[in-house]
Design an enzyme around this catalytic site. Sequence first.
Site: not given
Lengths: 598, 598
Positions: B442-444
């Site tokens: 997550y978050e890229g």
Amino acid sequence: MPIYTPPLRDMQFVLHEVLGVSDEFKALPAHAEVDAQTIDAVLAAGGRFAAEVTFPLNTGGDAQGCQHNPSTHAVTTPTGFKQAYAQYVEGGWAALSCDPAYGGQGLPLVLNQCFYEMLNAANQAWTMYPGLSHGAYACLHAHGTPEQKKIYLPKLTSGAWTGTMCLTEAHCGTDLGLLRTKAEPQADGSYKITGSKIFISAGEHDMAGNIVHLVLARLPDAPAGSKGISLFVCPKFIVHADGSLGERNAIDCAGLEHKMGIHGNATAQIMLDGASGSLVGQPHKGLAAMFVMMNAARLGVGNQSLGLTEVAYQNALAYAKERLQMRSLAGPRARDLPADPIIVHPDVRRMLLTAKAYAEGGRALSSYCALLLDKEQQHPDEKVRQASSEMLALLTPIVKAFITDNGYEATTLCQQVFGGHGYIKESGMEQHVRDARINMIYEGTNTIQALDLLGRKVLGNNGATLKKFGQLLGQLAQEAGTNRSMAEFITPLVELGEQLTPLTTEIGLRGLQNPDEVGAAAVDYLRITGHLVFGYFFARMAQVALRQMAAGNADPFYPAKLQTARFYFARLFPETATLLHRVRAGSQTLMDTDLALA
Amino acid sequence: MPIYTPPLRDMQFVLHEVLGVSDEFKALPAHAEVDAQTIDAVLAAGGRFAAEVTFPLNTGGDAQGCQHNPSTHAVTTPTGFKQAYAQYVEGGWAALSCDPAYGGQGLPLVLNQCFYEMLNAANQAWTMYPGLSHGAYACLHAHGTPEQKKIYLPKLTSGAWTGTMCLTEAHCGTDLGLLRTKAEPQADGSYKITGSKIFISAGEHDMAGNIVHLVLARLPDAPAGSKGISLFVCPKFIVHADGSLGERNAIDCAGLEHKMGIHGNATAQIMLDGASGSLVGQPHKGLAAMFVMMNAARLGVGNQSLGLTEVAYQNALAYAKERLQMRSLAGPRARDLPADPIIVHPDVRRMLLTAKAYAEGGRALSSYCALLLDKEQQHPDEKVRQASSEMLALLTPIVKAFITDNGYEATTLCQQVFGGHGYIKESGMEQHVRDARINMIYEGTNTIQALDLLGRKVLGNNGATLKKFGQLLGQLAQEAGTNRSMAEFITPLVELGEQLTPLTTEIGLRGLQNPDEVGAAAVDYLRITGHLVFGYFFARMAQVALRQMAAGNADPFYPAKLQTARFYFARLFPETATLLHRVRAGSQTLMDTDLALA
């Protein structure tokens, strides 16, 4: 919805085109009639069983798990598991490679290996129930008394009963010399066994009429340590001499473990309270007898991760082709769609190809080992049996540790291909990672495998078997000769082989001064040999592909094999550069760390 | 029983002895008074909160998870979570590093970073509830209207309300340009937002009076793609101009995801059905505004894995000291015990030291980045602010991807130290692995981080910022001079630095011809720079330790730091040998694989 397609064409490639198993079988009287057609038919039917019967139960089995009833000590397996097992027995699958003397079909073990790869891919937790039986069968076949064989082998062969390995206790897993379970001889020649075991896979369930526990315990006069351990067969229901079932034995499931994965398999705490058993093999020689089972189990664990690698790859590949996200860095590919399928991205390909290469290398190595097992058991020439046995002993820890480490990496990468969706249970991807995780631990942790390889199998015979493997490499290099197409595969292999000999000698010499040098090098050393072995099989697969292409065969299957081999040598094999650094670093930076680890 | 001891001494070492934060603070008017004593007192109290309040809820939260009521759309968090949050708010922890203008304590962000490391180690799932609020706070602080700030910032500062980031939709995660949620302007200047979002961490819960959702959506006149996305603040309960709560907004939790880990955090599917919101920042510039939040979140995700690495290490170390199994290969150590503790085995030490080194390297890097954030925000000199911002931009993807990849490896290794017991939920070790797994996604995803690093942060400015980092290395090398004790750290670092410049140029040139060359190199390139950065901090830590030892300081803490640094350079840093091979392999073996991936 997770998918699974049995990789029949890939198996046929390895069995027929790379290993030429039918030709090998001609030298084995028991299997001389087993031709390619038979093999393909069995694998196709086995693949259907895996894909249609056990695969649909995989995610449900994970979600539901096994239930233990504390009052009755009974264990209920997930919905459908029992029915699938009945189909397995009815289809004769349990008997596939068992001895015809006990009702088996007598087919080669390499066939069973491929069948089990598919079962593991479809549902590892389910497959462990019949899988453990094979180990019990092999152990009793090798070490049982005629009466034990007569009672147990037909039932294990048919699958009417299943088997277990009861080794671990709470305070001892690796170090079985510490075990405390006791066996008291009785007047009738039987034994009363008392103690508690943990981590017993398939230790209790509702799928079969009886469970044949093989239990390690100490006799009253046993020497301390691992030289005082004996092996007993201890059934859930007492078996009369005529084979009929008697009363319930005093061996009970006290509870089930709550695990990270393989939820569908019952990992039982087993209490023996004066359970009746009979001795298998010689007193105090139980570990040696159990090792028959353990070696088979180690190959089996490698096969579990092979299956998981394949199924994870298939799902990640399908997702990468359909998931639209971002444009190719090199310019849009699917201009009529809102974004390109993510398979256009180089790093998505890296993740997919890593899994694919690990599956293909693992399949070639595992099949080769299963063929060695067939030759070890069936070849008329004692020298061939011996040579096969030695090579198998060398390769077994590599199969177990290298394929399971790779399998964890591969399932993790395939999960990563799914992005956030891979973290959600519904995708099925995170289960593969959780299931694959146990394979690095059980049947001897991967560190134990590495110590077995370097300490016992390599240094233990002064590298003699490793040199024999080196001869296979040399032979391949000679066959390739000046063929430039083969150079990209042969050159790095030969270079690594040339480094491995002095490296091994160096570790051996350092180890004489300080045995921790062996312990410090072992894990990295195993991965170096793993790449040597995978590299050898990738080169052989490339050789077959190049020959077919040179002969004008236009089947895209062959250039596809070449592409995977090239990827392997470009991206995975170079791990050896770091591994060589680490091995050469020696033990000091590990052992002079008492303050850091205070 | 899992254990956790806040690593206060290690934090003090990094903050005071390596980074000299109090001296740095003297140049920042807002923090000029923050001395070592204050820092240590806050960290000690923060550590107590983590260890005593949230850590005891960690395994229970995992087992219980969050419950969604489909009729009311309400979400119940695990037992104790709500009470712990109340304690967090009451203790003023939410306000620690927030702006005093909105009720914050105005302490440096690097302190908050260290506090959050401990919260993450203690309970990542719980910590995500307040953690997401920090992102919402930072985003509104930077881009909110005066009215939005007045309404929301005091509540986010006190922790009375929490925040979320509503970005992802089912068909778009990485590729936000595809998002479909719509915002219709209303006569009163507000917007009605309609659409559905998924994977919204802390998206609904029972812990706070209101939830401040920051939502990406498209205005009616929005251009297609990522240039047509606007940001809106959309509270769970409408907030009147006087700050009082109004009616329930039309933003509901439609369900929760079933995940591999972080079970205690509610990952919500959010339905917006004409929900009332207000615009944050400029129309169509929502992605840029959201990036304030995203960059903070990326540092936060690295910090999550740092925490998990530390707690996994502490538990594995304790287990390795108490678990008796086998004898040391070099001869028995604990002769009065039935076996030696497994910490005598070199490979157990390798696993422990890997986790320890990853924790210590990660802590140094993360703290350094948080200090850059303080300087970026508070330094009076525009040039320093700019330079800090650029260096932070370079290091952020390394923090996110390198620390989370390392964290997954470290938690897996620490689980392995436990053998079979590590696979059982009761040990607590497998939860760390499952929780750590999300941080790579997550978050890229970590691939996105690598593309951001190589494409934007390195090649995007012709390596200017990377060169500045190289100057730090050069400065350290100069300081070390001919000090032979430092040579073992400086030499490999300088060698790698010297290879990195031509390698980067080479990729840049190849990328001009074929952008896939950048995509093919990015992930390995990020790990190379990760080792360069970790290596730099290990050298600095060794420098401090050597100076203390040379000055006669007999604290065993310092030689312990040296031992870890030596281990790092001997065993982990050499991964760069393989990474360099892989980067140089180029894109061909990845991209010429259409047949293999058919």
